[in-house]
Design an enzyme around this catalytic site. Structure first.
Site, mmCIF file in Angstrom:
data_model
loop_
_atom_site.group_PDB
_atom_site.id
_atom_site.type_symbol
_atom_site.label_atom_id
_atom_site.label_comp_id
_atom_site.label_asym_id
_atom_site.label_seq_id
_atom_site.Cartn_x
_atom_site.Cartn_y
_atom_site.Cartn_z
ATOM 1 N N LYS A 209 0.520 -1.368 -0.020
ATOM 2 C CA LYS A 209 0.444 0.295 0.250
ATOM 3 C C LYS A 209 1.004 1.196 0.096
ATOM 4 O O LYS A 209 0.783 2.306 -0.757
ATOM 5 C CB LYS A 209 -0.917 -0.122 1.131
ATOM 6 C CG LYS A 209 -2.113 0.930 2.157
ATOM 7 C CD LYS A 209 -2.385 0.769 2.655
ATOM 8 C CE LYS A 209 -1.806 -0.419 3.550
ATOM 9 N NZ LYS A 209 -1.479 0.973 5.202
ATOM 10 N N CYS B 78 27.049 4.815 11.488
ATOM 11 C CA CYS B 78 26.944 5.755 12.356
ATOM 12 C C CYS B 78 27.007 4.137 13.707
ATOM 13 O O CYS B 78 28.428 4.494 13.658
ATOM 14 C CB CYS B 78 24.931 5.431 12.648
ATOM 15 S SG CYS B 78 24.546 6.109 14.280
ATOM 16 N N GLY C 181 28.575 1.745 12.885
ATOM 17 C CA GLY C 181 29.541 1.291 11.913
ATOM 18 C C GLY C 181 30.574 1.587 12.268
ATOM 19 O O GLY C 181 31.525 1.911 12.333
ATOM 20 N N MET C 182 30.463 2.679 12.307
ATOM 21 C CA MET C 182 31.692 3.583 12.371
ATOM 22 C C MET C 182 32.363 3.737 14.180
ATOM 23 O O MET C 182 33.466 3.646 14.108
ATOM 24 C CB MET C 182 31.373 5.381 12.143
ATOM 25 C CG MET C 182 32.512 6.466 12.738
ATOM 26 S SD MET C 182 32.093 8.453 13.011
ATOM 27 C CE MET C 182 32.388 8.611 14.404
ATOM 28 N N GLU D 23 28.741 2.608 25.741
ATOM 29 C CA GLU D 23 27.499 1.979 26.033
ATOM 30 C C GLU D 23 27.215 0.141 26.118
ATOM 31 O O GLU D 23 26.591 0.154 26.736
ATOM 32 C CB GLU D 23 26.776 2.392 24.103
ATOM 33 C CG GLU D 23 25.999 1.179 24.209
ATOM 34 C CD GLU D 23 24.900 1.479 22.197
ATOM 35 O OE1 GLU D 23 25.729 2.343 21.292
ATOM 36 O OE2 GLU D 23 23.959 1.260 22.039
ATOM 37 N N HIS E 116 23.368 8.799 9.781
ATOM 38 C CA HIS E 116 22.978 8.083 8.074
ATOM 39 C C HIS E 116 22.639 9.008 6.964
ATOM 40 O O HIS E 116 21.353 8.940 6.507
ATOM 41 C CB HIS E 116 21.829 7.803 9.110
ATOM 42 C CG HIS E 116 21.537 7.020 10.406
ATOM 43 N ND1 HIS E 116 21.644 5.288 10.030
ATOM 44 C CD2 HIS E 116 21.299 7.395 11.820
ATOM 45 C CE1 HIS E 116 22.014 4.938 11.266
ATOM 46 N NE2 HIS E 116 21.921 6.249 12.440
ATOM 47 N N GLU F 196 21.950 6.957 4.063
ATOM 48 C CA GLU F 196 21.084 6.322 3.413
ATOM 49 C C GLU F 196 19.406 7.012 4.340
ATOM 50 O O GLU F 196 18.825 6.241 2.979
ATOM 51 C CB GLU F 196 21.014 5.287 4.252
ATOM 52 C CG GLU F 196 20.616 5.036 6.041
ATOM 53 C CD GLU F 196 21.099 4.693 6.785
ATOM 54 O OE1 GLU F 196 22.214 5.369 6.795
ATOM 55 O OE2 GLU F 196 20.656 4.135 8.436
#
Ligand code: GLN
Length: 543
Positions: free
Chosen positions: A20, A389, A391-392, A413, A515, A517
């Site tokens: 949709k 993110c 990943g860095m 973290e 980000h 992307e």
């Protein structure tokens, strides 16, 4: 009379997952192609105030807008197809609607009235639909209602839309109902009954579709007699019954609908004046052809933890498609489970035939050591590496541990007591305890360093990219890391934060705190993904 905005509502029937959102987005693309100003809004019946804290397993990725709103992944499709940056008003959930109404009630704004679904909740929904084009910014607002017709939670939205149509004039609105036409192999036929029933459900609540878009599967196509049958039983003009079949890429859907003259039928129904030329059809034709007949292939390894649920990485996958297709390349994805990678002692075989390693964003320590290992492997073996993110952050941890010899370096973290907190929380965020909407969110400026991969990719020195994270590169370690060959690709000057890193002597090693992307579009592949895919092709050609 002033300019009249037209409203198109997109509903779903029978089952969810029929595409949709893609139909709504494709229609947006087609109407924009006719020179109209179009925007898309998502109305979600769930009670979460926003999707920011929803589990990606259940809900796919969280799509972040420039203004920092955390939204449903459908907003990503909208932006990619209509090439526009949307705002928080473009998405609303029942939770958000109730939240705002109840806040007002607490403040005493309703002067002791009994607060009810009708009119208070429905009024707030209508206000939000109108607010999308408050300043007459658009000719057309497409509003997609999440879920399927018949869901209890959806009722206030359908009721609000019923009232809305009455108030704004039915001729200024259109309803598109997307349904499924299942093929029952035992009977050897396509069945229309589920569609009929879901239209009945709509009619029970006072709404009637003007258009049906029927999902068909496995080459069991809609034909003239089915159209007539559906039209008759669902009270829709035969010419307004359309098909959305299986396609190789979602970007083919606008073309498929255009061939059936779906866009013209909508324009006619709404009596809108538009360009007779379709300026973006040729582009899409070319894009789909390139997609279907690539000249070369590369394999990109994605090291994540939600590998079974590709919707968790939707925007990354789409960004790879945009960039690869632009370069006439097919990007195959090799999903690498970062948790399993931790105990894998044959990385050479795992990464053989891989021409690019991508570590996507993420939260929590599950699989983190595996991600750090894959970053190390890509660094040492000079495989193009793209860290996004988290990943860095993994790339920085690897570099600190294995190049700079900061033993057990980590992000706080994952280990609050680490000796070397190379990734740490910013001091002004330490007190934040709520999980909802407490991160660095939305668009931030990044000043790009000269002579960097970022600079050659973007071709400019100042960019804006979207963020969604709590932790940052710890500047205490910057000097030492730079001395060892880490390069800062970009910074946020105002906050003095590292936004991107690269590595000296590596052909393509880029980690970004943002980000990228989220800003890749069908009509303009993101420069970093574009450059990453080209690097992967070069790596393939030279190995
Ligand atoms: N968990 C990390 C942080 O909060 C990275 C977040 C992400 O990748 N989006 O900083």
């Amino acid at each position: 009379m002033g300019h009249q905005v037209k409203y198109i509502f997109v509903f779903g029937g029978v089952i969810s997952g029929l595409g949709k959102g893609i139909v709504a987005s494709s229609l947006g693309y087609l109407l924009k192609s006719k020179g109209l100003r179009v925007t898309i809004q998502k109305l979600d019946p769930y009670l979460n105030v926003d999707p920011g804290t929803m589990n990606p397993f259940q809900h796919g990725e969280v799509f972040v807008l420039d203004d920092g709103s955390e939204t449903d992944l459908d907003l990503g499709h909208y932006e990619r197809f209509i090439d526009d940056s949307l705002k928080s008003i473009n998405t609303t959930s029942s939770g958000r609607v109730y939240w705002d109404v109840l806040k007002r009630e607490r403040k005493g704004d309703y002067l002791g009235d009994t607060i009810q679904v009708i009119p208070h909740i429905t009024n707030e929904i209508k206000r939000r639909i109108l607010a999308v084009s408050k300043n007459d910014d658009y000719d057309i607002v497409i509003a997609e209602v999440g879920g399927t017709v018949g869901d209890i939670e959806g009722l206030p939205f359908y009721e609000a839309i019923r009232q809305f149509r009455l108030e704004i004039g039915k001729d200024n609105t259109a309803i598109i109902h997307t349904t499924l036409l299942p093929f029952i192999s035992a009977a050897g036929e396509i069945k229309t009954k589920p569609t009929q029933h879901s239209v009945m459900k709509l009619r029970e609540i006072g709404l009637e579709p003007d258009f049906l878009v029927c999902r068909t599967e496995h080459n069991n196509h809609l034909n003239e007699s089915l159209k007539q049958k559906l039209g008759l039983f669902c009270n829709v003009q035969t010419n307004n019954v359309f098909e959305s079949p299986d396609v190789e890429t979602i970007y083919e859907i606008p073309l498929v609908l255009h061939k059936q003259e779906f866009d013209s039928a909508i324009i006619k129904k709404l009596s809108i004046e538009s360009d007779s030329q379709d300026k973006n059809i040729e582009y899409l034709d070319d894009f789909v052809q390139k997609f279907k007949a690539p000249e070369s292939k590369v394999t990109i390894a994605i090291c994540g933890k939600y590998n079974e649920l590709h919707d968790a990485y939707k925007s990354i996958l789409e960004a790879l498609i945009h960039a690869a297709t632009k370069n006439k390349i097919k990007a195959n994805i090799k999903w690498i489970d970062s948790e399993k990678l931790e105990s894998n002692n044959n990385l050479n075989s795992l990464f053989s035939n891989v021409q690019g390693v991508l570590i996507p964003g993420g939260f929590g320590d599950r699989g983190i050591e595996g991600k750090i290992l894959s970053s190390k492997y890509a660094r040492e073996n000079k495989i193009p590496f793209f860290g996004i993110c988290l990943g860095m952050q993994c790339a920085v941890i690897d570099f600190a541990r294995n190049v700079c010899n900061f033993k057990n370096a980590n992000s706080t973290e994952f280990n609050v007591k680490t000796d070397h907190p190379v990734i740490d929380i910013m001091s002004d965020q330490i007190d934040i305890k709520d999980k909802g909407a407490t991160m660095r969110l939305g668009s931030y400026a990044c000043q790009i360093s000269k002579d960097s991969i970022l600079h050659s990719s973007y071709g400019k020195e100042s960019i804006q990219e979207r963020h969604r994270h709590r932790y940052e590169f710890n500047n205490v370690y910057l000097k030492e890391m730079e001395l060892n060959g880490l390069k800062v690709g970009g910074i946020n000057k105002k906050l003095n934060l590292v936004e991107a890193i690269e590595i000296d002597g590596h052909p393509w090693f880029v980690g970004v705190q943002f980000h990228p992307e989220l800003k890749s579009r069908l009509m303009s592949a993101h420069p970093l993904f574009d450059s990453f895919i080209q690097a992967a092709r070069e790596y393939k050609n030279s190995n």
